[in-house]
Design an enzyme around this catalytic site. Structure first.
Site, mmCIF file in Angstrom:
data_model
loop_
_atom_site.group_PDB
_atom_site.id
_atom_site.type_symbol
_atom_site.label_atom_id
_atom_site.label_comp_id
_atom_site.label_asym_id
_atom_site.label_seq_id
_atom_site.Cartn_x
_atom_site.Cartn_y
_atom_site.Cartn_z
ATOM 1 N N GLU A 26 82.448 45.418 8.319
ATOM 2 C CA GLU A 26 82.537 45.438 6.853
ATOM 3 C C GLU A 26 81.553 46.412 6.206
ATOM 4 O O GLU A 26 81.428 46.449 4.995
ATOM 5 C CB GLU A 26 82.351 44.025 6.296
ATOM 6 C CG GLU A 26 83.537 43.134 6.616
ATOM 7 C CD GLU A 26 83.504 41.800 5.909
ATOM 8 O OE1 GLU A 26 82.423 41.366 5.438
ATOM 9 O OE2 GLU A 26 84.572 41.175 5.822
ATOM 10 N N GLY A 94 94.555 39.139 18.594
ATOM 11 C CA GLY A 94 95.943 39.016 19.020
ATOM 12 C C GLY A 94 96.227 37.729 19.779
ATOM 13 O O GLY A 94 97.343 37.520 20.245
ATOM 14 N N GLN A 95 95.221 36.856 19.886
ATOM 15 C CA GLN A 95 95.388 35.578 20.596
ATOM 16 C C GLN A 95 95.455 34.403 19.623
ATOM 17 O O GLN A 95 95.315 33.258 20.027
ATOM 18 C CB GLN A 95 94.236 35.380 21.591
ATOM 19 C CG GLN A 95 94.191 36.433 22.672
ATOM 20 C CD GLN A 95 93.047 36.190 23.644
ATOM 21 O OE1 GLN A 95 92.692 35.057 23.935
ATOM 22 N NE2 GLN A 95 92.472 37.262 24.158
ATOM 23 N N GLY A 98 92.008 33.526 14.998
ATOM 24 C CA GLY A 98 91.792 33.410 13.552
ATOM 25 C C GLY A 98 92.649 32.317 12.948
ATOM 26 O O GLY A 98 92.178 31.519 12.122
ATOM 27 N N THR A 99 93.892 32.253 13.368
ATOM 28 C CA THR A 99 94.803 31.213 12.876
ATOM 29 C C THR A 99 94.303 29.832 13.273
ATOM 30 O O THR A 99 94.309 28.894 12.467
ATOM 31 C CB THR A 99 96.222 31.447 13.436
ATOM 32 O OG1 THR A 99 96.663 32.752 13.029
ATOM 33 C CG2 THR A 99 97.200 30.406 12.935
ATOM 34 N N TYR A 132 95.905 36.882 6.188
ATOM 35 C CA TYR A 132 95.871 35.764 5.244
ATOM 36 C C TYR A 132 97.251 35.477 4.655
ATOM 37 O O TYR A 132 97.629 34.322 4.487
ATOM 38 C CB TYR A 132 94.841 36.018 4.144
ATOM 39 C CG TYR A 132 93.434 36.044 4.685
ATOM 40 C CD1 TYR A 132 92.958 35.022 5.505
ATOM 41 C CD2 TYR A 132 92.575 37.094 4.413
ATOM 42 C CE1 TYR A 132 91.683 35.040 6.024
ATOM 43 C CE2 TYR A 132 91.278 37.123 4.919
ATOM 44 C CZ TYR A 132 90.843 36.099 5.726
ATOM 45 O OH TYR A 132 89.577 36.119 6.238
#
Length: 150
Positions: A26, A94-95, A98-99, A132
């Site tokens: 960031e 990609g796994q 985050g979800t 998101y």
């Protein structure tokens, strides 16, 4: 095997490295003033933490983290959660970590009687915005962010 859990004292080094990775991503690494000691003292080793942290553990390795804190006073007279940081190590993207971290945060919010989860995302972070939207988050365009730097 993936486990989503609350961070523990022994996770401090890994959580710190993920925080530092997010600061690089960031573009605020030059003003990043967090140390492993701060992570421990302010969040992972206190009865009154200033922040909370969930981690995604993959085969024994901390691969992602989600840092949050509570907004105890809201107009709804119920708490809300403010998600400050969500970051997954590039090697583990990609796994759906985050979800999974967001799903665990949603469960935590429900368990604590929260009315909502709030967060911000950098305008330039297209991958973050896509993520998101993919988890059915709604962009709030009614409010603008302001700050005073001291």
């Amino acid at each position: 095997m993936t486990i989503i859990r609350k961070a523990r004292k022994e996770d401090v080094a890994d959580v710190f490295e993920l925080m530092k990775g997010l600061a690089v991503f960031e573009k605020y690494i030059n003003s990043f003033n967090i140390t492993p000691e701060i992570v421990l003292e302010k969040g992972l080793d206190t009865d009154e933490p200033l922040f909370y942290c969930l981690v995604a553990e993959v085969d024994g390795k901390i691969a992602g983290m989600l840092v949050y804190y509570y907004l105890m006073y809201t107009a709804q007279n119920k708490p809300a959660i403010y998600m400050k940081e969500l970051y997954v190590d590039e090697a583990y993207r990609g796994q759906e970590l985050g979800t999974k971290l967001m799903a665990a945060l949603k469960e935590e919010a429900k368990a604590q009687g929260c009315t909502q989860i709030k967060w911000t995302v950098a305008d330039w972070n297209e991958a973050g915005k896509k993520f998101y939207k993919g988890i059915c988050a709604e962009e709030n365009t009614e409010w603008l962010n302001y700050e005073i730097n001291l």
